[in-house]
Design an enzyme around this catalytic site. Structure first.
Site, PDB file in Angstrom:
ATOM      1  N   GLU A   1       0.836  -1.207   0.000  1.00 50.91           N
ATOM      2  CA  GLU A   1       0.000   0.000   0.000  1.00 50.91           C
ATOM      3  C   GLU A   1       0.866   1.251   0.000  1.00 50.91           C
ATOM      4  OE1 GLU A   1      -2.999   0.145  -1.238  1.00 50.91           O
ATOM      5  OE2 GLU A   1      -3.859  -1.055   0.375  1.00 50.91           O
ATOM      6  N   HIS A   2       0.491   2.178  -0.841  1.00 52.15           N
ATOM      7  CA  HIS A   2       1.232   3.431  -1.036  1.00 52.15           C
ATOM      8  C   HIS A   2       2.663   3.159  -1.506  1.00 52.15           C
ATOM      9  CE1 HIS A   2      -1.727   6.433   0.131  1.00 52.15           C
ATOM     10  NE2 HIS A   2      -2.148   5.575   1.039  1.00 52.15           N
ATOM     11  N   GLY A  44     -15.415   6.572  -2.596  1.00 53.72           N
ATOM     12  CA  GLY A  44     -14.599   6.940  -1.439  1.00 53.72           C
ATOM     13  C   GLY A  44     -14.373   5.811  -0.462  1.00 53.72           C
ATOM     14  N   LEU A  50     -12.039   1.241  -2.771  1.00 53.22           N
ATOM     15  CA  LEU A  50     -12.129   0.105  -3.694  1.00 53.22           C
ATOM     16  C   LEU A  50     -12.037   0.558  -5.157  1.00 53.22           C
ATOM     17  CD1 LEU A  50     -15.013  -1.892  -1.923  1.00 53.22           C
ATOM     18  CD2 LEU A  50     -12.546  -2.262  -1.712  1.00 53.22           C
ATOM     19  N   SER A  68     -13.433   3.107  -7.015  1.00 60.24           N
ATOM     20  CA  SER A  68     -14.598   3.432  -7.846  1.00 60.24           C
ATOM     21  C   SER A  68     -14.186   4.362  -8.977  1.00 60.24           C
ATOM     22  CB  SER A  68     -15.693   4.074  -6.999  1.00 60.24           C
ATOM     23  OG  SER A  68     -15.199   5.214  -6.346  1.00 60.24           O
ATOM     24  N   ASP A  93      -4.587   0.942  -9.363  1.00 55.27           N
ATOM     25  CA  ASP A  93      -6.044   0.774  -9.448  1.00 55.27           C
ATOM     26  C   ASP A  93      -6.493   0.549 -10.888  1.00 55.27           C
ATOM     27  OD1 ASP A  93      -5.650   1.480  -6.850  1.00 55.27           O
ATOM     28  OD2 ASP A  93      -6.661   3.409  -6.987  1.00 55.27           O
ATOM     29  N   TYR A 105      -3.411  12.758  -0.020  1.00 57.25           N
ATOM     30  CA  TYR A 105      -2.730  11.762  -0.854  1.00 57.25           C
ATOM     31  C   TYR A 105      -1.527  12.397  -1.561  1.00 57.25           C
ATOM     32  CZ  TYR A 105      -2.032   8.107  -4.330  1.00 57.25           C
ATOM     33  OH  TYR A 105      -1.476   7.114  -5.109  1.00 57.25           O
TER      34      TYR A 105
HETATM   35  C1  GLA Z   1      -5.017   4.962  -4.266  1.00 58.11           C
HETATM   36  C2  GLA Z   1      -4.231   5.241  -5.536  1.00 58.11           C
HETATM   37  C3  GLA Z   1      -3.283   4.081  -5.882  1.00 58.11           C
HETATM   38  C4  GLA Z   1      -2.433   3.704  -4.671  1.00 58.11           C
HETATM   39  C5  GLA Z   1      -3.293   3.536  -3.433  1.00 58.11           C
HETATM   40  C6  GLA Z   1      -2.475   3.320  -2.190  1.00 58.11           C
HETATM   41  O1  GLA Z   1      -5.885   3.891  -4.451  1.00 58.11           O
HETATM   42  O2  GLA Z   1      -5.101   5.476  -6.631  1.00 58.11           O
HETATM   43  O3  GLA Z   1      -2.489   4.430  -6.979  1.00 58.11           O
HETATM   44  O4  GLA Z   1      -1.414   4.618  -4.476  1.00 58.11           O
HETATM   45  O5  GLA Z   1      -4.128   4.665  -3.199  1.00 58.11           O
HETATM   46  O6  GLA Z   1      -1.748   2.144  -2.292  1.00 58.11           O
END
Ligand code: GLA
Length: 392
Positions: free
Chosen positions: A34-35, A128, A131, A133, A178, A227
């Site tokens: 994640e991230h 939000g 997942l 969207s 995503d 973010y």
């Molecule tokens: C969001 C971003 C992804 C990713 C995640 C965190 O979903 O769109 O690119 O960075 O956060 O892992």
């Protein structure tokens, strides 16, 4: 009404004829990594059985006419109004229109024609919720434009164009994960993506395992600003570490030993952000072998470490996400849990023994309600195929 029917029905009512095609683009859940996508790391998402459904036909008047069936708003734009981010009447585009219009803009910018469409879309991915969207909306329009414009590119290339739309048109500096998962999903499989080379492979999801998604029902505002700040902190960390490690281009290039050696040179915030990323990339490297060897508990521990790190170092969790992961630990069938997606609210992902997954989901919903007073939607989700287009 299911969003598939809702999209088709809304198209018929709004435009007075039958749509010719239906694009389906799933959301995603991320198991680990994640991230790290915008730090060139490894991610392990799966496309899920919730999606954006877009009923569409070629336009007859050279303009796009798009209906968001879930909030009953129509937008009309053409290739000539895209650059100014306004509609045919010269009014600024509303927020949701940035997604379809951004895809048309990104395609044209890449030299691919985006023939105008008439379309109506609906989704059962809560907005939000972490997942994806928005990525699923982007990808549904990318495959729709591809369908009627007479060119054909790889799903990964479509994903990259979706990311470009989100980065440069919508203004969220997201990574590729995503859009990739939505475009490239494979049924009953996780997807292991190296976000640097963009090489990827499938990881079969054992039938002993189930993925349970738990939506805290909490939504945070201003997520995109937070973010983008996280991403900037990572870039700042690279700039500082580069003085000591001149060969690095991203946090992917910094291993744990190097990080521990040089981290004192970093100001506090970039240090915490980078520490999450460096260790999370390390976890991402060991994860697939654990799954392959059936060491599910080992994988579960990585998920727990990931959550703690997102909470304490990356600071993208919230009390409800922390509560949801804690409650899961006491339930039969639990293997691991953590927040999924960008954070700041939304969902947790739970890895659970398949036999008891439904019971786990029920129990978690009940306990979460008792402790928080909130109603959570909690369900077993299926790893699904990526975006597709059907003839209607
Ligand atoms: C969001 C971003 C992804 C990713 C995640 C965190 O979903 O769109 O690119 O960075 O956060 O892992």
């Amino acid at each position: 009404m299911h969003p598939r029917e809702k999209a088709v029905d809304a198209f018929q009512k709004q435009f007075g004829k039958e749509p010719r095609f239906l694009a389906i683009a799933p959301g995603r859940v991320n198991l680990l990594g994640e991230h790290v996508d915008y730090n060139d790391g490894f991610v392990l998402p799966a496309a899920i059985d919730r999606a954006t459904f877009l009923a569409f036909s070629p336009s007859e008047d050279n303009c796009n006419h798009i209906l968001a069936a879930d909030f009953n708003e129509q937008a009309d734009y053409s290739q000539f109004t895209l650059g100014d981010k306004c509609d045919l009447d010269g009014n600024p585009l509303r927020d949701w229109v940035y997604y379809p219009a951004g895809v048309a803009w990104a395609l044209e910018d890449a030299g691919l024609e985006a023939k105008p469409i008439v379309g109506a879309f609906s989704s059962n991915i809560p907005r939000g919720s972490g997942l994806s969207s928005s990525a699923s909306v982007l990808v549904s329009f990318a495959v729709a434009y591809q369908q009627i414009s007479g060119w054909n590119i790889e799903p990964m290339a479509l994903a990259k164009l979706g990311q470009k739309a989100e980065n440069q048109y919508v203004g969220v500096n997201c990574g590729i994960m995503d859009q990739f998962a939505s475009a490239c999903g494979v049924e009953n499989h996780l997807l292991l993506l190296d976000c640097r080379s963009l090489e990827w492979q499938t990881v079969p999801l054992s039938d002993q395992l189930a993925i349970v998604v738990a939506d805290t029902s909490v939504r945070r505002k201003l997520t995109s600003g937070e973010y983008n700040k996280r991403r900037e902190a990572c870039e700042e960390a690279v700039a500082v570490l580069k003085h000591h490690l001149p060969k690095i281009n991203s946090l992917r290039d910094v291993d744990v030993i190097e990080f521990e050696k040089f981290k004192t040179y970093l100001p506090e915030t970039p240090r915490k952000r980078a520490e999450h990323v460096v260790y999370e990339i390390e976890r991402g490297k060991s994860a697939p072998a654990l799954l392959g060897n059936g060491d599910f508990d080992g994988f579960g521990r990585l998920m727990e470490q990931c959550h703690a790190s997102l909470r304490d170092l990356y600071e993208v969790s919230c009390p409800e996400l922390d509560l949801m992961t804690e409650l899961a630990k006491d339930l039969q069938g639990y293997i691991g849990a953590r927040l999924t997606g960008a954070g700041f609210g939304g969902c947790t992902v739970n890895l659970v023994h398949a036999q008891v997954a439904n019971h786990f989901a029920q129990q978690l919903a009940q306990r979460y309600n008792q402790k928080s007073g909130l109603t959570a939607e909690i369900y077993v989700c299926k790893a699904s195929r990526g975006a597709s287009v059907e003839n209607l």
